[in-house]
Scaffold this active site. Sequence first.
Site, mmCIF file in Angstrom:
data_model
loop_
_atom_site.group_PDB
_atom_site.id
_atom_site.type_symbol
_atom_site.label_atom_id
_atom_site.label_comp_id
_atom_site.label_asym_id
_atom_site.label_seq_id
_atom_site.Cartn_x
_atom_site.Cartn_y
_atom_site.Cartn_z
ATOM 1 N N ARG A 60 0.827 -1.207 0.000
ATOM 2 C CA ARG A 60 0.000 0.000 0.000
ATOM 3 C C ARG A 60 0.864 1.261 0.000
ATOM 4 O O ARG A 60 0.336 2.350 -0.062
ATOM 5 C CB ARG A 60 -0.838 0.082 1.287
ATOM 6 C CG ARG A 60 -2.086 -0.752 1.360
ATOM 7 C CD ARG A 60 -3.266 -0.110 0.723
ATOM 8 N NE ARG A 60 -4.515 -0.052 1.446
ATOM 9 C CZ ARG A 60 -5.411 -1.002 1.586
ATOM 10 N NH1 ARG A 60 -5.191 -2.199 1.140
ATOM 11 N NH2 ARG A 60 -6.547 -0.766 2.190
ATOM 12 N N ARG B 93 -19.763 -3.843 4.668
ATOM 13 C CA ARG B 93 -18.565 -3.723 5.493
ATOM 14 C C ARG B 93 -18.672 -2.525 6.422
ATOM 15 O O ARG B 93 -19.178 -1.490 6.031
ATOM 16 C CB ARG B 93 -17.338 -3.541 4.594
ATOM 17 C CG ARG B 93 -16.699 -4.849 4.222
ATOM 18 C CD ARG B 93 -15.617 -4.673 3.208
ATOM 19 N NE ARG B 93 -14.590 -3.699 3.580
ATOM 20 C CZ ARG B 93 -13.455 -3.535 2.913
ATOM 21 N NH1 ARG B 93 -13.209 -4.283 1.857
ATOM 22 N NH2 ARG B 93 -12.573 -2.653 3.283
ATOM 23 N N ARG C 269 -10.287 6.494 3.491
ATOM 24 C CA ARG C 269 -9.516 5.451 2.804
ATOM 25 C C ARG C 269 -9.076 5.930 1.420
ATOM 26 O O ARG C 269 -7.964 5.639 0.984
ATOM 27 C CB ARG C 269 -10.352 4.164 2.721
ATOM 28 C CG ARG C 269 -10.438 3.461 4.083
ATOM 29 C CD ARG C 269 -11.646 2.552 4.198
ATOM 30 N NE ARG C 269 -11.623 1.466 3.257
ATOM 31 C CZ ARG C 269 -12.703 0.951 2.691
ATOM 32 N NH1 ARG C 269 -13.894 1.414 2.983
ATOM 33 N NH2 ARG C 269 -12.581 -0.040 1.854
#
Length: 220
Positions: free
Chosen positions: A92, A161, A172
């Site tokens: 990431r 989720r 995010r």
Amino acid sequence: MLATRLVILGKQGAGKGTQAIRLCDYFGVPRISTGDMFRQFMKGESEIGERARKYVEAGDLVPDEVVNEMVRERLTELDAADHGFVMEGFPRNVPQAEALDDMLAPHHVDLVVELDVPTGVVLRRLASRRVCSHCGFNYSVDAPPKANWTCDQCGGAVVQREDDTEEVISRRLEQYDKQTAPLVAWYLTTDRLAAVDGEGDPDTVTRRLLRAIEGRLARK
Ligand code: AMP
């Protein structure tokens, strides 16, 4: 034995999970999804789950040393060591990518594919996304499982989720722009990246991915 080692990059909601499952079937390799691994650990009472929880719930990245160690261990399991993998959600950021190179040496990632989807499209997809809480298979309110929000693949409960709320999604996506987008440039400089258009129906995107990947594997 010839192993296939692939990484899929892309914003949340770009279709990484859906496409990773298809590529794993095609190449006969396991899927390594760090997001799924954290969600599984958080269901039980593990140390990793406890260390990851507050970051996952806030939409922040879990510290590199925690995620790197988890991936390092996963890669020693025989399925991945012998056959390779499709990795999704890791690396990431650049330090994680450097750690991955180190874990794989003397082997290396064959290809990193970036699934390219505009932010407006991923926001719409995330709002309607539903996932199997057991196996991670993706659905949406427009394409639900056949019966009663029960997974077609494994019978698990299909849910939204907890980090697919508007506030956490925007956090995010911000992390993606800040930390993960520079990875694309980093992989480009070492000629390991292919950008693939992730818009359109899943079968079309899979065909594009396979064309890009098989072109690269032929040069192996
Ligand atoms: P994902 O399912 O890939 O969107 O991941 C869900 C959450 O797990 C992320 O928002 C992070 O909190 C955590 N996570 C997953 N993969 C990583 C990673 N490679 N590095 C740091 N945190 C991660």
